[in-house]
Design an enzyme around this catalytic site. Sequence first.
Site, mmCIF file in Angstrom:
data_model
loop_
_atom_site.group_PDB
_atom_site.id
_atom_site.type_symbol
_atom_site.label_atom_id
_atom_site.label_comp_id
_atom_site.label_asym_id
_atom_site.label_seq_id
_atom_site.Cartn_x
_atom_site.Cartn_y
_atom_site.Cartn_z
ATOM 1 N N LYS A 6 0.831 -1.211 0.000
ATOM 2 C CA LYS A 6 0.000 0.000 0.000
ATOM 3 C C LYS A 6 0.864 1.259 0.000
ATOM 4 O O LYS A 6 0.648 2.169 -0.799
ATOM 5 C CB LYS A 6 -0.936 0.009 1.233
ATOM 6 C CG LYS A 6 -1.852 -1.209 1.328
ATOM 7 C CD LYS A 6 -2.751 -1.161 2.556
ATOM 8 C CE LYS A 6 -2.010 -1.237 3.882
ATOM 9 N NZ LYS A 6 -1.310 -2.522 4.123
ATOM 10 N N ARG B 204 -9.687 0.472 8.613
ATOM 11 C CA ARG B 204 -9.331 -0.911 8.883
ATOM 12 C C ARG B 204 -10.417 -1.656 9.633
ATOM 13 O O ARG B 204 -10.237 -2.849 9.932
ATOM 14 C CB ARG B 204 -8.055 -0.957 9.725
ATOM 15 C CG ARG B 204 -6.765 -1.135 8.935
ATOM 16 C CD ARG B 204 -5.634 -0.901 9.907
ATOM 17 N NE ARG B 204 -4.461 -1.701 9.710
ATOM 18 C CZ ARG B 204 -3.336 -1.249 9.154
ATOM 19 N NH1 ARG B 204 -3.268 -0.051 8.645
ATOM 20 N NH2 ARG B 204 -2.269 -2.018 9.103
ATOM 21 N N ARG C 279 11.476 -5.494 4.858
ATOM 22 C CA ARG C 279 11.166 -4.077 4.598
ATOM 23 C C ARG C 279 12.207 -3.135 5.204
ATOM 24 O O ARG C 279 12.619 -3.286 6.343
ATOM 25 C CB ARG C 279 9.783 -3.739 5.169
ATOM 26 C CG ARG C 279 9.475 -2.246 5.112
ATOM 27 C CD ARG C 279 8.006 -1.924 5.165
ATOM 28 N NE ARG C 279 7.285 -2.527 6.263
ATOM 29 C CZ ARG C 279 5.954 -2.568 6.327
ATOM 30 N NH1 ARG C 279 5.209 -2.063 5.365
ATOM 31 N NH2 ARG C 279 5.368 -3.122 7.365
ATOM 32 N N ARG D 62 14.395 0.196 10.134
ATOM 33 C CA ARG D 62 13.471 -0.948 10.119
ATOM 34 C C ARG D 62 12.419 -0.704 11.182
ATOM 35 O O ARG D 62 12.736 -0.211 12.267
ATOM 36 C CB ARG D 62 14.227 -2.248 10.419
ATOM 37 C CG ARG D 62 15.081 -2.675 9.250
ATOM 38 C CD ARG D 62 15.635 -4.079 9.434
ATOM 39 N NE ARG D 62 16.730 -4.293 8.495
ATOM 40 C CZ ARG D 62 16.611 -4.921 7.331
ATOM 41 N NH1 ARG D 62 15.445 -5.421 6.965
ATOM 42 N NH2 ARG D 62 17.644 -5.069 6.536
ATOM 43 N N ARG E 136 -0.657 -9.378 13.128
ATOM 44 C CA ARG E 136 -1.217 -8.343 12.253
ATOM 45 C C ARG E 136 -2.071 -8.956 11.144
ATOM 46 O O ARG E 136 -3.114 -8.424 10.770
ATOM 47 C CB ARG E 136 -0.080 -7.503 11.662
ATOM 48 C CG ARG E 136 0.497 -6.537 12.691
ATOM 49 C CD ARG E 136 1.916 -6.149 12.411
ATOM 50 N NE ARG E 136 2.092 -5.387 11.202
ATOM 51 C CZ ARG E 136 3.282 -5.134 10.650
ATOM 52 N NH1 ARG E 136 4.394 -5.599 11.222
ATOM 53 N NH2 ARG E 136 3.371 -4.427 9.566
HETATM 54 P P1 ADP Z 1 2.186 -1.909 3.205
HETATM 55 O O1 ADP Z 1 2.194 -0.406 3.173
HETATM 56 O O2 ADP Z 1 0.973 -2.474 2.533
HETATM 57 O O3 ADP Z 1 2.431 -2.470 4.554
HETATM 58 P P2 ADP Z 1 4.773 -1.696 1.808
HETATM 59 O O4 ADP Z 1 4.507 -0.814 0.652
HETATM 60 O O5 ADP Z 1 5.499 -1.104 2.959
HETATM 61 O O6 ADP Z 1 3.404 -2.393 2.299
HETATM 62 O O7 ADP Z 1 5.556 -2.990 1.262
HETATM 63 C C1 ADP Z 1 6.011 -4.016 2.162
HETATM 64 C C2 ADP Z 1 7.372 -4.522 1.696
HETATM 65 O O8 ADP Z 1 7.191 -5.269 0.477
HETATM 66 C C3 ADP Z 1 8.372 -3.425 1.365
HETATM 67 O O9 ADP Z 1 9.656 -3.867 1.749
HETATM 68 C C4 ADP Z 1 8.268 -3.255 -0.151
HETATM 69 O O10 ADP Z 1 9.495 -2.808 -0.739
HETATM 70 C C5 ADP Z 1 7.935 -4.668 -0.598
HETATM 71 N N1 ADP Z 1 7.063 -4.719 -1.787
HETATM 72 C C6 ADP Z 1 6.045 -3.868 -2.098
HETATM 73 N N2 ADP Z 1 5.435 -4.242 -3.255
HETATM 74 C C7 ADP Z 1 6.081 -5.379 -3.666
HETATM 75 C C8 ADP Z 1 5.916 -6.255 -4.809
HETATM 76 N N3 ADP Z 1 4.979 -6.051 -5.734
HETATM 77 N N4 ADP Z 1 6.751 -7.315 -4.904
HETATM 78 C C9 ADP Z 1 7.708 -7.538 -3.956
HETATM 79 N N5 ADP Z 1 7.905 -6.744 -2.874
HETATM 80 C C10 ADP Z 1 7.103 -5.680 -2.728
HETATM 81 P P1 ADP Z 2 1.097 -2.344 7.814
HETATM 82 O O1 ADP Z 2 0.065 -2.050 6.774
HETATM 83 O O2 ADP Z 2 2.435 -2.616 7.253
HETATM 84 O O3 ADP Z 2 0.643 -3.395 8.803
HETATM 85 P P2 ADP Z 2 0.720 0.280 9.126
HETATM 86 O O4 ADP Z 2 1.859 1.223 9.126
HETATM 87 O O5 ADP Z 2 -0.455 0.615 8.286
HETATM 88 O O6 ADP Z 2 1.332 -1.118 8.775
HETATM 89 O O7 ADP Z 2 0.189 0.064 10.609
HETATM 90 C C1 ADP Z 2 1.066 -0.231 11.676
HETATM 91 C C2 ADP Z 2 0.247 -0.422 12.954
HETATM 92 O O8 ADP Z 2 -0.428 0.801 13.280
HETATM 93 C C3 ADP Z 2 -0.855 -1.466 12.870
HETATM 94 O O9 ADP Z 2 -0.372 -2.764 13.188
HETATM 95 C C4 ADP Z 2 -1.852 -0.956 13.919
HETATM 96 O O10 ADP Z 2 -1.410 -1.265 15.235
HETATM 97 C C5 ADP Z 2 -1.745 0.553 13.757
HETATM 98 N N1 ADP Z 2 -2.711 1.108 12.782
HETATM 99 C C6 ADP Z 2 -2.415 1.753 11.618
HETATM 100 N N2 ADP Z 2 -3.525 2.155 10.995
HETATM 101 C C7 ADP Z 2 -4.569 1.747 11.774
HETATM 102 C C8 ADP Z 2 -5.987 1.844 11.651
HETATM 103 N N3 ADP Z 2 -6.562 2.462 10.601
HETATM 104 N N4 ADP Z 2 -6.749 1.295 12.643
HETATM 105 C C9 ADP Z 2 -6.186 0.696 13.703
HETATM 106 N N5 ADP Z 2 -4.860 0.557 13.869
HETATM 107 C C10 ADP Z 2 -4.048 1.082 12.910
#
Ligand code: ADP
Ligand code: ADP
Length: 208
Positions: A14, A89, A123, A154, A166
């Site tokens: 995302k 969420r 990541r 990280r 999660r």
């Molecule tokens: P989210 O915001 O949904 O948690 P991120 O954009 O932070 O996800 O992506 C999670 C990890 O996966 C990052 O290290 C990113 O570089 C990697 N990543 C994102 N898209 C892809 C993809 N299409 N294929 C492989 N790795 C990806």
């Molecule tokens: P990812 O998509 O990689 O799991 P985020 O950065 O979106 O990570 O979220 C990290 C943490 O922040 C989640 O595990 C949760 O604890 C909290 N969080 C983020 N957005 C929300 C939301 N909209 N509602 C509830 N908790 C959230």
Amino acid sequence: MGSIVLFGPPGAGKGTQAQRITEHTSLPQVSTGDMLRAAVKAGTAIGLEAKSYMDRGALVPDDVILGLIEERIAENDAKNGVMFDGFPRTIPQAEALSELTEITHVLAIDVPDERIVERICGRLTCGTCGTVYHDVFNPVPGDGCECGQYVEKRRADDTEATVLTRLGAYHEQTSPLASWYEERGLFHRVDGDRAIDDITTDLLYVLQ
Ligand code: ADP
Ligand code: ADP
Ligand code: ZN
């Protein structure tokens, strides 16, 4: 204009896609995860409350999240809409959001569970500009981040144990939103188990 929601499990991509799409839509990225991490770092009351949930991979309570969102979308740069990343969420969050702003598209990035751990555990984030990288799948360029000031970061919650919690929260509390938005005709699903650029192309096509 209206707002866009980027939807998907943790590690779906995302944030990665939001950073690319904002260059085309001129909607600012609003990541509740980033806002919460900033609050934790600043030591605010919200940060103190949120931290224990985030550390164990549980969702932060809806009222905390909605307080942050209401404040954020009242800002000037949000008046034509925003790109939500990681919000809403839960169903109550989506219901509250529908009273605050119009949603035009929910873009769901579909990634199977068995890909999630490797994505999250590799990541990396640039501590200067926030660009998201991956040890293997999206490495930092040889000459460093495009911002010129790469600082490797990280996330504290990007561990194998936390990922599973999660992912559980996603399946129990967040995935019901898919049919909620489907019923409202706003839901678009793209295959997220592909190269990053191909996913961006599909998302931009949906938004055209
Ligand atoms: P989210 O915001 O949904 O948690 P991120 O954009 O932070 O996800 O992506 C999670 C990890 O996966 C990052 O290290 C990113 O570089 C990697 N990543 C994102 N898209 C892809 C993809 N299409 N294929 C492989 N790795 C990806
Ligand atoms: P990812 O998509 O990689 O799991 P985020 O950065 O979106 O990570 O979220 C990290 C943490 O922040 C989640 O595990 C949760 O604890 C909290 N969080 C983020 N957005 C929300 C939301 N909209 N509602 C509830 N908790 C959230
Ligand atoms: Zn950078």
